[in-house]
Design an enzyme around this catalytic site. Structure first.
Site, PDB file in Angstrom:
ATOM      1  N   GLU A   1      -3.208  10.421   3.419  1.00  0.00           N
ATOM      2  CA  GLU A   1      -4.590  10.307   4.212  1.00  0.00           C
ATOM      3  C   GLU A   1      -4.570  11.677   5.038  1.00  0.00           C
ATOM      4  O   GLU A   1      -3.467  11.880   5.527  1.00  0.00           O
ATOM      5  CB  GLU A   1      -4.477   9.232   5.228  1.00  0.00           C
ATOM      6  CG  GLU A   1      -4.406   7.896   4.534  1.00  0.00           C
ATOM      7  CD  GLU A   1      -4.224   6.960   5.448  1.00  0.00           C
ATOM      8  OE1 GLU A   1      -5.511   5.955   5.805  1.00  0.00           O
ATOM      9  OE2 GLU A   1      -3.304   6.701   6.014  1.00  0.00           O
TER      10      GLU A   1
ATOM     11  N   GLU B   1       0.916  -1.073   0.131  1.00  0.00           N
ATOM     12  CA  GLU B   1      -0.063   0.032  -0.113  1.00  0.00           C
ATOM     13  C   GLU B   1       0.954   1.201  -0.076  1.00  0.00           C
ATOM     14  O   GLU B   1       1.971   1.226   0.645  1.00  0.00           O
ATOM     15  CB  GLU B   1      -0.935  -0.022   1.341  1.00  0.00           C
ATOM     16  CG  GLU B   1      -1.790   0.933   1.353  1.00  0.00           C
ATOM     17  CD  GLU B   1      -2.871   0.567   2.481  1.00  0.00           C
ATOM     18  OE1 GLU B   1      -3.422   1.821   2.975  1.00  0.00           O
ATOM     19  OE2 GLU B   1      -2.989  -0.311   2.932  1.00  0.00           O
TER      20      GLU B   1
END
Length: 261
Positions: free
Chosen positions: A139, A135
């Site tokens: 964010e 990943e």
């Protein structure tokens, strides 16, 4: 005596030559090619819309296709107090159907408001795709929209978080988030400026991944995302996303891929 290439040997040489000529496909399973998406419409042959489930007990909302909309060339993902499934809130997520490898990933977006919420632009692959969990993340946590959190997971191991200031606030205007992923390094950019670089092989994902946008909330991850405090519907807005494979020309004027190699 004249040398003769056996068919098997010739096939190997051709395969190697093709691999060197097309670095975007160096990773097994990377079947996506360079693109730019301006969201004139939502092409569901390209985008998969999450609908009818959540990612676990930590998530206080259910993914719903009703939370996804296109308005004036902008993708909108909404979080609101519409009951969906076994949750009191509904939220939105989209992901590409194809997987992408080394190259430049760019998104222009404006994040949602509210403590306990997470506005995310990231790439991911994992066990549901019969792959290790790799990943790469941008964010923005609604508890402090003046910063964006960078992170990457390699075979489900994270712990690589870094907070970067977003001048003016990620929720106040559109900002450009990008990363350049190469075999030997990963570089993160904010509004065209390099803000973080990773060169440790142990911290570099290796598996081709799908591209995601999501907006979700939590009641339980307070230490990370802050106490949940719903004050009304809020949206993550995405104006553009692009992927440029290594060696390809940039996909739009002003793209980071036009200048950064």
């Amino acid at each position: 005596m004249k040398s003769i290439l056996r068919p098997q040997r010739l096939a190997v040489l051709i395969s190697i030559a093709l691999g060197l000529a097309t670095p975007a496909f160096a990773q097994e399973g990377a079947n996506g090619t360079s693109f730019v998406e301006n969201f004139d419409r939502l092409d569901t042959a390209f985008w998969y819309v999450s609908d009818g489930w959540n990612n676990g007990s930590h998530q206080n909302c259910t993914w719903s296709k009703k939370q996804i909309n296109i308005a004036d060339g902008v993708l909108e993902l909404t979080f609101d107090d519409t009951k969906a499934g076994d949750r009191d809130y509904a939220c939105g997520e989209v992901q590409t159907r194809k997987r992408y490898g080394y190259g430049t990933y760019e998104a222009r977006m404006k994040t949602a408001d509210g403590s306990g919420l997470n506005s995310a632009f990231f790439t991911y692959i994992g066990p549901t795709d019969k792959k290790p969990h790799d990943e790469i993340d941008f964010e923005v946590l609604g508890k402090n929209s003046a910063r964006v959190q960078l992170n990457q997971y390699v075979s489900a191991k994270g712990g690589n978080e870094k907070l970067i200031d977003v001048p003016g606030g990620a929720n106040q205007e559109f900002n450009d988030y990008a990363f350049v992923w190469q075999k030997d390094r990963l570089r993160y950019y904010l509004n065209g400026q390099l803000v973080h670089e990773v060169a440790d092989p142990g911290k570099l994902p290796v598996n081709a991944q799908k591209i995601f946008f999501s907006l979700w909330g939590t009641d339980t991850l307070k230490d990370w995302m802050g106490p949940f405090a719903y004050s009304g519907p809020t949206k993550l807005r995405v104006d553009r996303v692009a992927f440029t494979a290594e060696g390809d020309k940039c996909q739009f004027p002003g793209s980071l891929a036009c200048t950064v190699k």
